[in-house]
Write a protein that holds these residues in place. Structure first.
Motif, PDB file in Angstrom:
ATOM      1  N   SER A  14     -25.115  -1.237  23.155  1.00  0.00           N
ATOM      2  CA  SER A  14     -25.505   0.004  22.802  1.00  0.00           C
ATOM      3  C   SER A  14     -25.528   0.331  21.174  1.00  0.00           C
ATOM      4  O   SER A  14     -24.551   1.024  20.850  1.00  0.00           O
ATOM      5  CB  SER A  14     -24.837   1.176  23.442  1.00  0.00           C
ATOM      6  OG  SER A  14     -24.745   1.067  24.749  1.00  0.00           O
ATOM      7  N   PRO A  15     -26.363  -0.281  20.475  1.00  0.00           N
ATOM      8  CA  PRO A  15     -26.258  -0.253  19.022  1.00  0.00           C
ATOM      9  C   PRO A  15     -26.518   1.274  18.485  1.00  0.00           C
ATOM     10  O   PRO A  15     -26.163   1.579  17.642  1.00  0.00           O
ATOM     11  CB  PRO A  15     -27.655  -1.205  18.563  1.00  0.00           C
ATOM     12  CG  PRO A  15     -28.327  -1.606  19.779  1.00  0.00           C
ATOM     13  CD  PRO A  15     -27.459  -1.189  20.753  1.00  0.00           C
ATOM     14  N   THR A  16     -27.158   1.932  19.362  1.00  0.00           N
ATOM     15  CA  THR A  16     -27.414   3.272  18.794  1.00  0.00           C
ATOM     16  C   THR A  16     -26.214   4.112  18.793  1.00  0.00           C
ATOM     17  O   THR A  16     -25.890   4.921  18.015  1.00  0.00           O
ATOM     18  CB  THR A  16     -28.444   4.153  19.882  1.00  0.00           C
ATOM     19  OG1 THR A  16     -29.853   3.205  19.993  1.00  0.00           O
ATOM     20  CG2 THR A  16     -29.029   5.379  19.295  1.00  0.00           C
ATOM     21  N   LEU A  17     -25.418   3.726  19.839  1.00  0.00           N
ATOM     22  CA  LEU A  17     -24.030   4.550  19.962  1.00  0.00           C
ATOM     23  C   LEU A  17     -23.121   3.988  19.238  1.00  0.00           C
ATOM     24  O   LEU A  17     -22.061   4.731  18.529  1.00  0.00           O
ATOM     25  CB  LEU A  17     -23.707   4.919  21.407  1.00  0.00           C
ATOM     26  CG  LEU A  17     -24.507   5.585  22.193  1.00  0.00           C
ATOM     27  CD1 LEU A  17     -23.977   5.615  23.867  1.00  0.00           C
ATOM     28  CD2 LEU A  17     -24.606   7.097  21.882  1.00  0.00           C
ATOM     29  N   GLY A  18     -22.825   2.641  19.421  1.00  0.00           N
ATOM     30  CA  GLY A  18     -22.151   1.862  18.518  1.00  0.00           C
ATOM     31  C   GLY A  18     -20.548   1.996  19.000  1.00  0.00           C
ATOM     32  O   GLY A  18     -20.061   2.614  20.085  1.00  0.00           O
ATOM     33  N   TYR A  21     -18.456   5.446  19.080  1.00  0.00           N
ATOM     34  CA  TYR A  21     -18.786   6.388  20.234  1.00  0.00           C
ATOM     35  C   TYR A  21     -17.582   5.894  21.423  1.00  0.00           C
ATOM     36  O   TYR A  21     -16.949   6.699  22.072  1.00  0.00           O
ATOM     37  CB  TYR A  21     -19.935   6.219  20.774  1.00  0.00           C
ATOM     38  CG  TYR A  21     -20.578   6.818  21.962  1.00  0.00           C
ATOM     39  CD1 TYR A  21     -20.429   8.230  22.167  1.00  0.00           C
ATOM     40  CD2 TYR A  21     -20.250   6.250  23.373  1.00  0.00           C
ATOM     41  CE1 TYR A  21     -20.521   9.002  23.247  1.00  0.00           C
ATOM     42  CE2 TYR A  21     -20.259   6.813  24.408  1.00  0.00           C
ATOM     43  CZ  TYR A  21     -20.597   8.124  24.561  1.00  0.00           C
ATOM     44  OH  TYR A  21     -20.743   9.100  25.470  1.00  0.00           O
TER      45      TYR A  21
END
Length: 148
Positions: A14-18, A21
Motif C-alpha cells: 500500500s504505497p499510498t498509505l505507507g 500509516y
C-alpha cells in the motif's frame, strides 16, 4: 528506530498509505487496548452505575406503587363487601345484625336508631304502608277468585 518487517511489507503493498500509516495504526491499537484495559471499564461503570441505579429505582417505585394500588383496591372491595353484607343482614332480619346495630342490647344503638328515625322515618313508614296496601290488594284478589 526503523519500521518492522510487517510495516515495511504493508508499505510495499500500500504505497499510498505507507509504513507510517501502519506504524501509527499499531500505536493507536496498542493505546486503545491499554485504555480499554485500564480505563474503559472503570469509566463505563462510573457512567452507567448512576443510570442503572436510577432505572432500578424507577422500576422498584413503579412496582411498589402497583402493589399499593392493588392492595388499596382489594381493601376497599373487602370493606365495601363488609358494609353491604351488614346492610343485607339488617334488612334480612339477621338477629346478630339487629342486636349489634339497632336493638337496645347493642353498643351505641340508640344513636343509630335516632339517626335512622330522623333521616328515613317518613320514607320507611310510607314504603311500609305501600307494601301493606299491595298485600291487601293481592289478598282481595285471591278472595274474589275464591268466591266468584
Amino acid at each position: 528506530m526503523g519500521y518492522s518487517q510487517e510495516q515495511t511489507e504493508f508499505a510495499e503493498s500500500s504505497p499510498t498509505l505507507g509504513a507510517e500509516y501502519k506504524a501509527a495504526s499499531e500505536v493507536a491499537n496498542r493505546f486503545l487496548v491499554h485504555w480499554q484495559e485500564e480505563h474503559a471499564e472503570k469509566l463505563a461503570k462510573a457512567v452507567m452505575k448512576p443510570l442503572m441505579d436510577e432505572i432500578q429505582s424507577q422500576v422498584w417505585d413503579a412496582f411498589r406503587d402497583y402493589l399499593f394500588c392493588d392492595t388499596e383496591y382489594n381493601a376497599a372491595g373487602v370493606m365495601r363487601d363488609m358494609v353491604e353484607n351488614s346492610v343485607k343482614a339488617l334488612i334480612g332480619g339477621e338477629k346478630w345484625a339487629n342486636r349489634k346495630y339497632i336493638s337496645p342490647e347493642g353498643y351505641r344503638t340508640e344513636e343509630v336508631r335516632k339517626t335512622l328515625a330522623k333521616l328515613y322515618a317518613d320514607e320507611i313508614k310510607d314504603a311500609r304502608i305501600a307494601d301493606l296496601e299491595k298485600e291487601v290488594e293481592q289478598l282481595n284478589e285471591r278472595l274474589r277468585w275464591r268466591y266468584d
